[in-house]
Scaffold this active site. Structure first.
Site, PDB file in Angstrom:
ATOM      1  N   ASP A  99      39.706  51.973  31.932  1.00 43.52           N
ATOM      2  CA  ASP A  99      40.954  51.729  32.643  1.00 43.52           C
ATOM      3  C   ASP A  99      41.311  52.995  33.420  1.00 43.52           C
ATOM      4  O   ASP A  99      41.200  54.100  32.891  1.00 43.52           O
ATOM      5  CB  ASP A  99      42.063  51.421  31.627  1.00 43.52           C
ATOM      6  CG  ASP A  99      42.975  50.303  32.078  1.00 43.52           C
ATOM      7  OD1 ASP A  99      43.546  50.440  33.168  1.00 43.52           O
ATOM      8  OD2 ASP A  99      43.119  49.310  31.343  1.00 43.52           O
ATOM      9  N   ASP A 201      44.665  50.156  37.217  1.00 45.31           N
ATOM     10  CA  ASP A 201      46.018  49.733  36.886  1.00 45.31           C
ATOM     11  C   ASP A 201      46.925  49.729  38.129  1.00 45.31           C
ATOM     12  O   ASP A 201      47.002  50.738  38.847  1.00 45.31           O
ATOM     13  CB  ASP A 201      46.565  50.737  35.861  1.00 45.31           C
ATOM     14  CG  ASP A 201      47.843  50.285  35.200  1.00 45.31           C
ATOM     15  OD1 ASP A 201      47.791  49.298  34.457  1.00 45.31           O
ATOM     16  OD2 ASP A 201      48.884  50.929  35.426  1.00 45.31           O
ATOM     17  N   GLU A 258      43.938  45.843  39.526  1.00 48.46           N
ATOM     18  CA  GLU A 258      45.061  45.028  39.077  1.00 48.46           C
ATOM     19  C   GLU A 258      46.130  45.048  40.163  1.00 48.46           C
ATOM     20  O   GLU A 258      46.574  46.122  40.561  1.00 48.46           O
ATOM     21  CB  GLU A 258      45.638  45.591  37.772  1.00 48.46           C
ATOM     22  CG  GLU A 258      46.659  44.655  37.166  1.00 48.46           C
ATOM     23  CD  GLU A 258      47.777  45.346  36.408  1.00 48.46           C
ATOM     24  OE1 GLU A 258      48.413  44.673  35.591  1.00 48.46           O
ATOM     25  OE2 GLU A 258      48.051  46.549  36.639  1.00 48.46           O
ATOM     26  N   HIS A 331      46.458  41.828  27.869  1.00 55.52           N
ATOM     27  CA  HIS A 331      47.395  42.515  26.978  1.00 55.52           C
ATOM     28  C   HIS A 331      48.843  42.467  27.484  1.00 55.52           C
ATOM     29  O   HIS A 331      49.741  42.921  26.783  1.00 55.52           O
ATOM     30  CB  HIS A 331      46.959  43.975  26.805  1.00 55.52           C
ATOM     31  CG  HIS A 331      47.047  44.744  28.085  1.00 55.52           C
ATOM     32  ND1 HIS A 331      46.254  44.455  29.183  1.00 55.52           N
ATOM     33  CD2 HIS A 331      47.848  45.769  28.464  1.00 55.52           C
ATOM     34  CE1 HIS A 331      46.584  45.267  30.169  1.00 55.52           C
ATOM     35  NE2 HIS A 331      47.540  46.083  29.760  1.00 55.52           N
ATOM     36  N   ASP A 332      49.068  41.982  28.694  1.00 55.93           N
ATOM     37  CA  ASP A 332      50.420  41.886  29.244  1.00 55.93           C
ATOM     38  C   ASP A 332      50.951  40.452  29.252  1.00 55.93           C
ATOM     39  O   ASP A 332      52.104  40.229  29.632  1.00 55.93           O
ATOM     40  CB  ASP A 332      50.447  42.374  30.705  1.00 55.93           C
ATOM     41  CG  ASP A 332      50.133  43.846  30.836  1.00 55.93           C
ATOM     42  OD1 ASP A 332      50.476  44.619  29.926  1.00 55.93           O
ATOM     43  OD2 ASP A 332      49.527  44.225  31.870  1.00 55.93           O
TER      44      ASP A 332
HETATM   45  C1  NOJ Z   1      49.847  47.287  34.048  1.00 53.19           C
HETATM   46  C2  NOJ Z   1      49.322  47.400  32.655  1.00 53.19           C
HETATM   47  O1  NOJ Z   1      48.439  46.360  32.407  1.00 53.19           O
HETATM   48  C3  NOJ Z   1      50.540  47.397  31.741  1.00 53.19           C
HETATM   49  O2  NOJ Z   1      50.198  47.255  30.397  1.00 53.19           O
HETATM   50  C4  NOJ Z   1      51.304  48.653  32.003  1.00 53.19           C
HETATM   51  O3  NOJ Z   1      52.513  48.622  31.279  1.00 53.19           O
HETATM   52  C5  NOJ Z   1      51.640  48.825  33.488  1.00 53.19           C
HETATM   53  N1  NOJ Z   1      50.568  48.467  34.360  1.00 53.19           N
HETATM   54  C6  NOJ Z   1      52.012  50.245  33.773  1.00 53.19           C
HETATM   55  O4  NOJ Z   1      50.881  51.068  33.655  1.00 53.19           O
END
Ligand code: NOJ
Length: 556
Positions: A99, A201, A258, A331-332
C-alpha cells in the site's frame, strides 16, 4: 490483439494485517502471522497479495497515517520479518503489492514535525499551510472525510494546515517538486526490496486546485466535502505520468489507484497503456449506490438493477481501452454477503457464492478481501466503545452531539461501519476464532463457531472451495480473462446475467439476487460452475432458485 499481462490473469487477495493473524499474543495481527498463513493463501490459488499498510505509524487510522515510510510498524514485526515474508511469498510463486499512502503522512512524520516548527523551515512547504481568513476562520469550508473541518489551526506558527482525513493525517503538498522526489525515491527503494507493485491510497486526491476554493454549499452547512476541488485535480495526470516515468517504467509491476469520485472517462485516462500512468483503478460508484446525498451514512436500500447498470457501464467502458479492477468489499466497506447478498443462516453460503460468480466471471482483475472466501458477515456490537474505527467513532460523537439518538446511529454503523470488515479473521472455532491467544484489538464476530477457515477447508461445499474453483477457472479459461462482455436480460428485476465471448467460446453467467424462484430463457452449453448441485433447465427455460448462480460454456 489485446496485450496479455500477468496482472490481468491474476486474482488479488487483500490482507488487512492488524486483523489477519496474531503470532505473539498481543492481540494484533503481525507479519510472522501472515507467514504462517501463506500456504492457506497458496491453496486458495491466489496470485497476488495486497498488504494494507505495515509501515511505522501511530495508528490514528490503522496504519494509513505513516510516520516512517521505510520502517515496519513495531506491532507487526521487523524489517527482517518483512523480508522473510516477501521471500516466502515469492518462493510460493505469488507476488506482493504494498500500500502506498502519499496523499498524506502522519503528523508524527519528521517532515511534518519540521514543517510545523516554523514558517521558515525548509520542510514548511511539504504540507499545505494557509493563513486564517480575515475573521480568523479556516481558509475554506472543506470538511474532513472523518467529520469536522479539514483544517487544523496550529498555535505555534499561527496558520492552518489541510487534512482531508484526520488531523493526524496532514496532506502532502504535491505542488512541491521535492515532495514528489521523496515519494519517487521511496517507491524505488521498495521496488528494489522486491515488491511487485503498489495499491495507491486516494491517489486521485494529490493534485488540489492551487487556490483551494470554497466548495459549493447550497444547504449552508458548516463544512462540506470539497472533492470537486481535489478529486482528479488539475495536475493529476501529469503527476501520474511523472511517477510512471521516474519509478515504474521498465519494471514488470502492477499498480492500482484507489480513486473515489473517478468516472469511467477519467478511468480510461488513468489506465490506457499508451498514456503510461496506472494499470487499473478502484472506482467507487457501485459502492456508493446505497448512499444518499448526505454521504455514506445516509442509507438507501440496495437495488440490484442499479448495481447491474453501474457494473455493466464500467465493463463496457473499459472493454477496449484500460482495465477494470473488480471488488465488492475491502477494509473500508461492509461485508459483501451482508450488503448485496443475504447473510441470514439459510441463504448465506448460497448468496456468497452467487456474488463470487458475478464478480469472478467479469472482465477485470478480481480482488478478494480477507474472510470473503469464508462468507464472513457484518457484525453488531451494542456499545460504541466496542468500535475502534476513527471514522465511525468521530461520526458517532458528532451526531450524538447534534442530538441524534444512539439507536439510530448504531443502525447506521451496523450497515456501513468500517469495523464490519475489520473484525479478526476467523480461523477456527476456538477462543477468539484462533486469531490470537491474547485479547484481540477488536472483538471477533460472535458467529466464528460456524464461520471459520478450518471448517470451510474441511467442507467440500464451502464458500472457500467455491472460490478455489472460481480462481482455478480464471487460470484455465482465457475467455474469463480476455473475452468481450455483454449484458443479457438487461431489464430483469432480479437476475443479473451476462455473456463473455472469445475465439468461438461463449460463457453465459446467471446470478439471481432473489429469495424466490425466477424463470429465464435458457442458454446452450455445458455447466462450468454452479452453486446448486443440479440445474433446472427444461427446453427453452431455465429456472433459478433463491440466489442461484450458474455459468454455461458453449464451444463452437
Ligand atoms: C483510503 C483507505 O482505504 C482508508 O482506510 C483510509 O482511511 C483513507 N484512504 C485515508 O488514508
Amino acid at each position: 490483439m489485446e496485450q496479455k499481462r500477468w496482472w490481468k490473469e491474476s486474482v488479488v487477495y487483500q490482507v488487512y494485517p492488524r486483523s489477519f493473524n496474531d503470532s505473539n499474543g498481543d492481540g494484533i495481527g503481525d507479519i510472522p502471522g501472515i507467514i504462517e498463513k501463506l500456504d492457506y493463501l497458496k491453496e486458495l490459488g491466489i496470485d497476488v497479495i495486497w498488504l494494507s499498510p505495515v509501515y511505522d505509524s501511530p495508528n490514528d487510522d490503522n496504519g494509513y497515517d505513516i510516520r516512517n515510510y521505510r520502517e515496519i510498524m513495531d506491532e507487526f514485526g521487523t524489517m527482517e520479518d518483512w523480508k522473510k515474508m516477501t521471500e516466502e511469498i515469492h518462493r510460493r510463486g505469488m507476488k506482493l503489492v504494498m500500500d502506498l499512502v502519499v496523499n498524506h503522512s502522519s503528523d508524527e512524520h519528521p517532515w511534518f514535525v519540521e514543517s510545523r516548527s516554523s514558517r521558515e523551515n525548509p520542510y514548511r512547504d511539504y504540507y499545505i499551510w494557509r493563513p486564517a481568513r480575515a475573521d480568523g476562520s479556516a481558509p475554506n469550508n472543506w470538511a474532513s472525510a472523518f467529520s469536522g473541518p479539514a483544517w487544523e489551526f496550529d498555535e505555534k506558527t499561527g496558520e492552518y494546515y489541510l487534512h482531508i482525513f484526520s488531523k493526524k493525517q496532514p496532506d502532502l503538498n504535491w505542488e512541491n517538486e521535492q515532495v514528489r522526489n521523496e515519494v519517487y525515491d521511496m517507491m524505488t527503494w521498495w521496488l528494489d526490496q522486491g515488491v511487485d507493485g503498489f495499491r495507491m491510497d486516494v491517489i486521485n486526491f494529490i493534485s488540489k486546485e492551487p487556490e483551494l476554493p470554497d466548495a459549493a454549499n447550497p444547504d449552508n452547512m458548516p463544512v462540506v466535502f470539497g472533492g470537486e476541488h481535489f478529486m482528479n485535480g488539475p495536475r493529476i495526470h501529469e503527476f501520474m505520468h511523472e511517477m510512471h516515468e521516474r519509478v515504474l517504467k521498465g519494471r514488470d509491476v502492477m499498480t492500482v489507484g484507489e480513486m473515489p469520485g473517478v468516472d469511467e472517462k477519467e478511468a480510461i485516462r488513468y489506465t490506457s497503456p499508451d498514456r503510461q500512468e496506472l494499470d487499473m483503478v478502484f472506482q467507487f460508484e457501485h459502492v456508493d449506490l446505497d448512499s444518499g446525498p448526505g454521504g455514506k451514512w445516509d442509507l438507501r436500500p440496495f437495488s440490484m438493477p442499479a448495481l447491474r447498470d453501474n457494473l455493466v457501464k464500467w465493463q463496457k467502458a473499459l472493454e477496449k481501452e484500460g482495465w477494470n479492477s473488480l471488488y465488492l468489499n475491502n477494509h473500508d466497506q461492509p461485508r459483501m454477503v451482508s450488503r448485496f447478498g443475504n447473510d441470514s443462516g439459510r441463504h448465506r453460503v448460497r448468496s456468497a457464492k452467487m456474488l463470487a460468480v458475478l464478480l469472478h466471471m467479469m472482465r477485470g482483475t478480481p480482488y478478494v478481501y480477507q474472510g470473503e472466501e469464508l462468507g464472513m458477515t457484518n457484525v453488531r456490537f451494542h456499545s460504541i466503545e466496542s468500535y475502534q474505527d476513527i471514522e465511525t467513532r468521530n461520526m458517532y460523537a458528532e451526531m450524538r452531539n447534534e442530538g441524534v439518538p444512539h439507536e439510530q446511529l448504531m443502525e447506521q454503523i451496523y450497515v456501513k461501519g468500517r469495523d464490519n470488515a475489520r473484525t479478526p479473521m476467523q480461523w477456527n472455532a476456538e477462543k477468539h476464532a484462533g486469531f490470537t491467544d491474547g485479547e484481540p484489538w477488536l472483538a471477533v464476530n460472535p458467529n466464528f463457531e460456524e464461520i471459520n477457515a478450518q471448517s470451510a477447508v474441511a467442507d467440500p461445499n464451502s464458500v472457500y472451495h467455491f472460490y478455489r474453483r472460481l480462481i482455478h477457472l480464471r487460470h484455465t479459461h482465457d475467455v474469463i480473462v480476455y473475452g468481450s462482455f455483454d449484458v443479457l436480460l438487461e431489464d430483469h428485476p432480479d437476475v443479473f446475467a451476462y455473456e463473455r465471448v472469445l475465439d468461438g467460446e461463449r460463457l453465459t453467467v446467471y446470478c439471481s439476487f432473489s429469495d424466490q424462484e425466477a424463470a429465464v430463457p435458457a442458454e446452450a452449453g455445458e455447466v462450468l460452475i454452479r452453486n446448486y448441485s443440479d440445474t433446472l433447465r427444461d427446453g427453452n427455460q431455465l429456472t433459478l432458485r433463491p440466489y442461484e448462480a450458474v455459468v454455461f460454456l458453449e464451444q463452437n
